[in-house]
Design a protein around this motif. Structure first.
Motif, PDB file in Angstrom:
ATOM      1  N   CYS A  89       0.833  -1.455  -0.011  1.00 55.45           N
ATOM      2  CA  CYS A  89      -0.031   0.006   0.243  1.00 55.45           C
ATOM      3  C   CYS A  89       0.799   1.282   0.128  1.00 55.45           C
ATOM      4  O   CYS A  89       0.526   2.321  -0.661  1.00 55.45           O
ATOM      5  CB  CYS A  89      -0.925   0.041   1.080  1.00 55.45           C
ATOM      6  SG  CYS A  89      -2.270  -1.367   0.857  1.00 55.45           S
ATOM      7  N   ARG A  92       2.112   2.164  -3.349  1.00 55.20           N
ATOM      8  CA  ARG A  92       0.952   2.779  -4.307  1.00 55.20           C
ATOM      9  C   ARG A  92       0.377   3.856  -3.740  1.00 55.20           C
ATOM     10  O   ARG A  92      -0.683   4.219  -4.195  1.00 55.20           O
ATOM     11  CB  ARG A  92      -0.056   1.697  -4.489  1.00 55.20           C
ATOM     12  CG  ARG A  92       0.458   0.386  -5.023  1.00 55.20           C
ATOM     13  CD  ARG A  92       0.795   0.237  -6.374  1.00 55.20           C
ATOM     14  NE  ARG A  92      -0.642   0.631  -7.191  1.00 55.20           N
ATOM     15  CZ  ARG A  92      -0.441   1.050  -8.287  1.00 55.20           C
ATOM     16  NH1 ARG A  92       0.601   1.333  -8.852  1.00 55.20           N
ATOM     17  NH2 ARG A  92      -2.012   1.430  -8.819  1.00 55.20           N
ATOM     18  N   ARG A 144      -7.923  -0.390  -4.010  1.00 57.91           N
ATOM     19  CA  ARG A 144      -7.507   0.372  -4.953  1.00 57.91           C
ATOM     20  C   ARG A 144      -8.323   1.775  -4.584  1.00 57.91           C
ATOM     21  O   ARG A 144      -8.883   2.576  -5.369  1.00 57.91           O
ATOM     22  CB  ARG A 144      -8.191   0.144  -6.292  1.00 57.91           C
ATOM     23  CG  ARG A 144      -7.174  -1.071  -6.882  1.00 57.91           C
ATOM     24  CD  ARG A 144      -7.738  -1.342  -8.214  1.00 57.91           C
ATOM     25  NE  ARG A 144      -7.129  -2.789  -8.783  1.00 57.91           N
ATOM     26  CZ  ARG A 144      -7.584  -3.786  -8.655  1.00 57.91           C
ATOM     27  NH1 ARG A 144      -8.560  -3.929  -8.225  1.00 57.91           N
ATOM     28  NH2 ARG A 144      -6.651  -4.707  -8.996  1.00 57.91           N
TER      29      ARG A 144
END
Length: 159
Positions: A89, A92, A144
């Motif tokens: 995480c 990203r 996401r």
């Protein structure tokens, strides 16, 4: 309800939970989960009750509560927002999301908004590495996520 009757309530309800779950193999974790489900956190008043009932020291019970991130030692907000802080995480955009959520809520990790709506907690993997970055609002996983999705989760929690 005064503080004394609240403590008595913690003890009596905990004793009922222990009676129900004590026969399990390795009963401490299931009992702690049941206590947290019942009260929303693990009150200090129940630790001696658990220690005595399970023939453990208070330090052992406290050690388990403090070791596992899922156990809270104080009441949470009406909603709990967990933001994944693990490597996938982070790679990203997790750090930018963490900064944004702290800004939107006006609190840091392990804190609750002044209105009592949201408690923000870090979590070190939600198991959605392929869908990073990830968050969990109450028991619902979200993968996401971006700044817009995060704002939507916060708006949902504030209702």
């Amino acid at each position: 309800m005064d503080i004394r009757s609240s403590a008595d309530d913690f003890v009596s309800r905990t004793q009922a939970i222990v009676a129900e779950l004590k026969a399990l193999e390795g009963p401490l974790l299931p009992i702690l989960h049941a206590v947290q489900e019942s009260f929303g956190y693990v009150p200090d008043e129940v630790k001696p009750v658990l220690a005595e009932a399970l023939n453990l020291s208070r330090a052992e019970v406290h050690g388990v509560v403090s070791f596992y991130h899922d156990f809270r030692t104080h009441p949470s907000g009406r909603h709990v927002l967990k933001l994944c802080r693990a490597e996938a995480c982070q790679s990203r955009g997790g750090e930018a999301l963490a900064d944004r959520v702290r800004e939107l809520l006006g609190v840091d990790f392990h804190q609750t908004t002044q209105d009592g709506a949201v408690t923000l907690e870090p979590v070190y993997c939600l198991g959605l590495c392929a869908c990073a970055p990830a968050a969990m609002l109450d028991d619902e996983l979200h993968g996401r996520i971006d700044a817009d999705a995060l704002e939507g989760l916060i708006a949902e929690a504030r209702l």
